[in-house]
Scaffold this active site. Structure first.
Site, PDB file in Angstrom:
ATOM      1  N   LYS A  11       0.814  -1.395  -0.070  1.00  0.00           N
ATOM      2  CA  LYS A  11       0.152   0.038   0.119  1.00  0.00           C
ATOM      3  C   LYS A  11       0.909   1.103  -0.054  1.00  0.00           C
ATOM      4  CE  LYS A  11      -3.776  -2.193   2.464  1.00  0.00           C
ATOM      5  NZ  LYS A  11      -4.861  -2.302   3.801  1.00  0.00           N
ATOM      6  N   TYR A  51     -12.273  -3.023  -3.593  1.00  0.00           N
ATOM      7  CA  TYR A  51     -12.745  -2.917  -2.361  1.00  0.00           C
ATOM      8  C   TYR A  51     -14.426  -2.833  -2.223  1.00  0.00           C
ATOM      9  CZ  TYR A  51      -8.235  -2.265   0.268  1.00  0.00           C
ATOM     10  OH  TYR A  51      -7.154  -2.356   0.526  1.00  0.00           O
ATOM     11  N   ASN A 118      -1.834  -0.118   7.190  1.00  0.00           N
ATOM     12  CA  ASN A 118      -1.381  -1.431   7.615  1.00  0.00           C
ATOM     13  C   ASN A 118      -0.368  -2.327   6.559  1.00  0.00           C
ATOM     14  OD1 ASN A 118      -3.290  -2.086   5.967  1.00  0.00           O
ATOM     15  ND2 ASN A 118      -4.400  -2.976   7.578  1.00  0.00           N
ATOM     16  N   HIS A 121      -1.939  -5.560   1.652  1.00  0.00           N
ATOM     17  CA  HIS A 121      -3.372  -6.442   1.454  1.00  0.00           C
ATOM     18  C   HIS A 121      -2.823  -7.830   0.945  1.00  0.00           C
ATOM     19  CE1 HIS A 121      -7.179  -7.512  -0.293  1.00  0.00           C
ATOM     20  NE2 HIS A 121      -6.291  -7.905  -1.234  1.00  0.00           N
ATOM     21  N   GLU A 132      -9.301 -10.516  -7.838  1.00  0.00           N
ATOM     22  CA  GLU A 132      -8.424  -9.404  -7.552  1.00  0.00           C
ATOM     23  C   GLU A 132      -7.382  -9.330  -8.484  1.00  0.00           C
ATOM     24  OE1 GLU A 132      -7.368  -9.683  -3.363  1.00  0.00           O
ATOM     25  OE2 GLU A 132      -9.532  -9.103  -2.876  1.00  0.00           O
TER      26      GLU A 132
END
Ligand code: IDP
Ligand code: MG
Length: 141
Positions: A11, A51, A118, A121, A132
């Site tokens: 990310k 998402y 965080n 993913h 995905e």
């Protein structure tokens, strides 16, 4: 067990903090193969598709804004058990709760922000992984 493929994102916070190498090292050291990798700024279409399950949740607008705020790295890793295996390497969603030894437990922390930062993913099931991978690497479909 037959080989699985999973979709991993480093990310924007991972890229901005200079942790790409450290995270890729952990994936490779575990023994998984990286079969595709690309750095780019995500489009709103990619993020809406990626998402979709979180649309309508209070953190969704902040999540999409954060994910589009700077470049990220998308990759596909392959190996027996890589879907749960990478989730285990990543650790729990909340970096305060993530166990030491995991990517989130070792390298991330909580901040006073609307979305949890965080670092990574990872797909959570075979169905999510195929969905995905088709979003980020349509050429692998
Ligand atoms: P995961 O990334 O561990 O699979 P998900 O529940 O799928 O976690 O949530 C997607 C992402 O949305 C998380 O990684 C995190 O960045 C963010 N997020 C999830 N739950 C919350 C929350 O309760 N508050 C703020 N951000 C959240
Ligand atoms: Mg998830």
């Amino acid at each position: 067990m037959t080989a699985q493929r999973t979709l991993i994102l480093l990310k924007p916070d991972a890229v901005q903090r200079g942790l790409r190498g450290e995270i890729l090292r952990r994936i490779e050291a575990k023994g998984y193969d990286i079969i595709a990798l690309a750095q780019r700024t995500a489009t709103s279409e990619e993020l809406a598709a990626h998402y979709a399950e979180h649309e309508g949740k209070p953190f969704y607008p902040g999540l999409v804004e954060y994910m589009a705020s700077a470049p990220l790295v998308a990759l596909v890793a392959e190996g027996e058990g890589v879907i749960p295996g990478f989730r285990s390497l990543a650790g729990k969603t909340n970096p305060t709760e993530a166990a030491p030894g995991s990517i989130r437990g070792d390298l991330a922390r909580e901040w006073d922000l609307p979305v949890i930062q965080n670092l990574v993913h990872g797909s959570d099931s075979e169905e999510s992984a195929s969905r995905e991978i088709a979003i980020w690497f349509p050429e692998l479909g």
